[in-house]
Design a protein around this motif. Structure first.
Motif, mmCIF file in Angstrom:
data_model
loop_
_atom_site.group_PDB
_atom_site.id
_atom_site.type_symbol
_atom_site.label_atom_id
_atom_site.label_comp_id
_atom_site.label_asym_id
_atom_site.label_seq_id
_atom_site.Cartn_x
_atom_site.Cartn_y
_atom_site.Cartn_z
ATOM 1 N N LEU A 84 0.874 -1.165 0.000
ATOM 2 C CA LEU A 84 0.000 0.000 0.000
ATOM 3 C C LEU A 84 0.913 1.217 0.000
ATOM 4 C CD1 LEU A 84 -2.595 -1.027 2.729
ATOM 5 C CD2 LEU A 84 -2.652 -1.457 0.265
ATOM 6 N N ASP A 85 0.542 2.238 -0.753
ATOM 7 C CA ASP A 85 1.347 3.464 -0.843
ATOM 8 C C ASP A 85 0.462 4.623 -0.398
ATOM 9 O OD1 ASP A 85 3.374 5.243 -1.347
ATOM 10 O OD2 ASP A 85 3.059 5.289 -3.513
ATOM 11 N N LEU A 86 0.627 5.030 0.860
ATOM 12 C CA LEU A 86 -0.223 6.061 1.433
ATOM 13 C C LEU A 86 0.476 7.416 1.402
ATOM 14 C CD1 LEU A 86 -1.282 3.311 2.540
ATOM 15 C CD2 LEU A 86 -2.062 4.569 4.530
ATOM 16 N N GLN A 87 -0.179 8.380 0.802
ATOM 17 C CA GLN A 87 0.362 9.734 0.735
ATOM 18 C C GLN A 87 0.170 10.473 2.051
ATOM 19 O OE1 GLN A 87 2.096 10.630 -1.999
ATOM 20 N NE2 GLN A 87 1.669 8.534 -2.612
ATOM 21 N N ALA A 88 -0.797 10.010 2.848
ATOM 22 C CA ALA A 88 -1.095 10.623 4.152
ATOM 23 C C ALA A 88 -1.552 9.510 5.096
ATOM 24 C CB ALA A 88 -2.194 11.673 3.988
ATOM 25 N N PRO A 89 -1.524 9.753 6.396
ATOM 26 C CA PRO A 89 -2.025 8.734 7.325
ATOM 27 C C PRO A 89 -3.465 8.365 6.976
ATOM 28 C CG PRO A 89 -0.966 10.515 8.529
ATOM 29 C CD PRO A 89 -1.068 10.955 7.096
ATOM 30 N N ALA A 90 -3.824 7.113 7.194
ATOM 31 C CA ALA A 90 -5.165 6.648 6.856
ATOM 32 C C ALA A 90 -5.769 5.923 8.041
ATOM 33 C CB ALA A 90 -5.104 5.729 5.646
ATOM 34 N N GLU A 91 -7.040 6.205 8.297
ATOM 35 C CA GLU A 91 -7.764 5.555 9.375
ATOM 36 C C GLU A 91 -8.587 4.409 8.814
ATOM 37 O OE1 GLU A 91 -10.142 8.294 11.588
ATOM 38 O OE2 GLU A 91 -8.546 9.781 11.691
ATOM 39 N N SER A 92 -8.751 3.401 9.576
ATOM 40 C CA SER A 92 -9.624 2.284 9.238
ATOM 41 C C SER A 92 -9.394 1.777 7.810
ATOM 42 C CB SER A 92 -11.085 2.716 9.422
ATOM 43 O OG SER A 92 -11.943 1.627 9.213
ATOM 44 N N VAL A 93 -8.191 1.267 7.566
ATOM 45 C CA VAL A 93 -7.831 0.780 6.228
ATOM 46 C C VAL A 93 -8.396 -0.626 6.026
ATOM 47 C CG1 VAL A 93 -5.920 0.135 4.712
ATOM 48 C CG2 VAL A 93 -5.749 2.174 6.153
ATOM 49 N N ARG A 94 -9.058 -0.803 4.899
ATOM 50 C CA ARG A 94 -9.614 -2.098 4.519
ATOM 51 C C ARG A 94 -9.066 -2.466 3.152
ATOM 52 N NH1 ARG A 94 -15.725 -3.781 5.143
ATOM 53 N NH2 ARG A 94 -14.854 -4.433 7.123
ATOM 54 N N VAL A 95 -8.560 -3.696 3.041
ATOM 55 C CA VAL A 95 -7.996 -4.194 1.793
ATOM 56 C C VAL A 95 -8.820 -5.390 1.334
ATOM 57 C CG1 VAL A 95 -5.963 -5.241 0.731
ATOM 58 C CG2 VAL A 95 -5.685 -3.437 2.418
ATOM 59 N N SER A 96 -9.163 -5.380 0.050
ATOM 60 C CA SER A 96 -9.892 -6.507 -0.539
ATOM 61 C C SER A 96 -9.103 -7.053 -1.710
ATOM 62 C CB SER A 96 -11.272 -6.065 -1.032
ATOM 63 O OG SER A 96 -12.049 -5.602 0.034
ATOM 64 N N VAL A 97 -9.077 -8.373 -1.806
ATOM 65 C CA VAL A 97 -8.494 -9.053 -2.961
ATOM 66 C C VAL A 97 -9.676 -9.577 -3.764
ATOM 67 C CG1 VAL A 97 -7.033 -10.941 -3.740
ATOM 68 C CG2 VAL A 97 -6.427 -9.667 -1.663
ATOM 69 N N LEU A 98 -9.772 -9.136 -5.027
ATOM 70 C CA LEU A 98 -10.891 -9.509 -5.887
ATOM 71 C C LEU A 98 -10.402 -10.428 -6.994
ATOM 72 C CD1 LEU A 98 -12.297 -5.888 -6.368
ATOM 73 C CD2 LEU A 98 -12.922 -7.519 -4.599
ATOM 74 N N ASP A 99 -11.234 -11.432 -7.342
ATOM 75 C CA ASP A 99 -10.853 -12.307 -8.449
ATOM 76 C C ASP A 99 -11.138 -11.602 -9.779
ATOM 77 O OD1 ASP A 99 -13.586 -12.577 -8.961
ATOM 78 O OD2 ASP A 99 -13.704 -14.621 -8.163
ATOM 79 N N SER A 100 -10.895 -12.290 -10.888
ATOM 80 C CA SER A 100 -11.050 -11.659 -12.208
ATOM 81 C C SER A 100 -12.494 -11.273 -12.516
ATOM 82 C CB SER A 100 -10.511 -12.570 -13.304
ATOM 83 O OG SER A 100 -11.200 -13.811 -13.293
ATOM 84 N N ALA A 101 -13.456 -11.845 -11.801
ATOM 85 C CA ALA A 101 -14.868 -11.485 -11.986
ATOM 86 C C ALA A 101 -15.275 -10.344 -11.057
ATOM 87 C CB ALA A 101 -15.750 -12.707 -11.744
ATOM 88 N N GLY A 102 -14.345 -9.857 -10.224
ATOM 89 C CA GLY A 102 -14.653 -8.771 -9.299
ATOM 90 C C GLY A 102 -15.264 -9.231 -7.989
ATOM 91 N N VAL A 103 -15.234 -10.531 -7.743
ATOM 92 C CA VAL A 103 -15.797 -11.093 -6.512
ATOM 93 C C VAL A 103 -14.705 -11.083 -5.431
ATOM 94 C CG1 VAL A 103 -16.790 -13.168 -5.461
ATOM 95 C CG2 VAL A 103 -17.364 -12.553 -7.822
ATOM 96 N N PRO A 104 -15.023 -10.546 -4.225
ATOM 97 C CA PRO A 104 -14.025 -10.541 -3.147
ATOM 98 C C PRO A 104 -13.638 -11.962 -2.732
ATOM 99 C CG PRO A 104 -15.824 -9.043 -2.643
ATOM 100 C CD PRO A 104 -16.237 -9.838 -3.850
ATOM 101 N N VAL A 105 -12.325 -12.211 -2.691
ATOM 102 C CA VAL A 105 -11.793 -13.504 -2.268
ATOM 103 C C VAL A 105 -11.391 -13.423 -0.809
ATOM 104 C CG1 VAL A 105 -9.870 -15.125 -2.636
ATOM 105 C CG2 VAL A 105 -10.995 -14.058 -4.584
#
Length: 191
Positions: A84-105
């Motif tokens: 992750l490349d944050l330009q400023a501090p971030a609160e409550s960061v959530r990361v999702s990995v999506l498959d090729s159909a856009g479905v969260p894995v």
């Protein structure tokens, strides 16, 4: 300019034919010089593009870090390094990995993060604990603040597979499923 001069010439006092011939020669020389200049500029632009392609072609097979959200999980299951490349501090960061159909894995809550680069520790497992299938994925990172989601920058480590000019003439590199402009390269490393 010559036509305008002829239109405004006084018929009772025509222009000296010698002077008129000299001006015609000057206009012809100016036109030829302009054509030469345009040819030189075209050659220079073509040479620059060839030089850029040659420089980027040396990247094929090298390890790079690029600004993209697209990455590949190969058949071996080895997940590339993701950041992750944050330009400023971030609160409550959530990361999702999506498959090729856009479905969260897989979705991961990382809490508060400071500005800067942060390596994401994804083990390649889906939310149900099974290994992610080989294929193309997208990394989506957001920071929630006051009910509003803000997209965060993502970086992917990988090997350059190809360098190609686009239809607009700009050069792009291919890293797995990602096709990005040369400006998206953050760093280059020896494999």
């Amino acid at each position: 300019m010559l036509i305008t001069q002829l239109e405004h010439q006084d018929p009772l006092e025509p222009q000296d034919p010698t002077e008129f011939t000299a001006q015609l020669a000057q206009f012809t020389s100016l036109e030829q010089l302009t054509a030469i200049r345009q040819g030189i500029d075209a050659l220079r632009a073509e040479g620059d593009a060839t030089s850029d392609l040659g420089s980027l072609a040396n990247l094929v097979g090298r390890d790079v870090v690029v600004r993209t959200s697209m990455f590949e999980v190969p058949a071996s299951g080895a997940v590339p390094t993701l950041e992750l490349d944050l330009q400023a501090p971030a609160e409550s960061v959530r990361v999702s990995v999506l498959d090729s159909a856009g479905v969260p894995v897989r979705t991961m809550d990382l809490g508060t993060l400071s500005a800067g680069r942060h390596v994401l520790a994804w083990d390649g497992l889906a939310s149900d604990g099974t290994p992610a299938r080989p294929g193309n994925y997208e990394l989506r990172a957001e920071s929630m603040a006051g009910g509003n989601a803000r997209r965060l920058g993502t970086l992917v480590h990988g090997s350059v597979d190809a360098v190609e000019p686009s239809e607009s003439g700009e050069l792009s590199i291919t890293v797995g499923p990602a096709h990005v402009g040369a400006g998206a390269i953050v760093s280059v490393r020896r494999p």
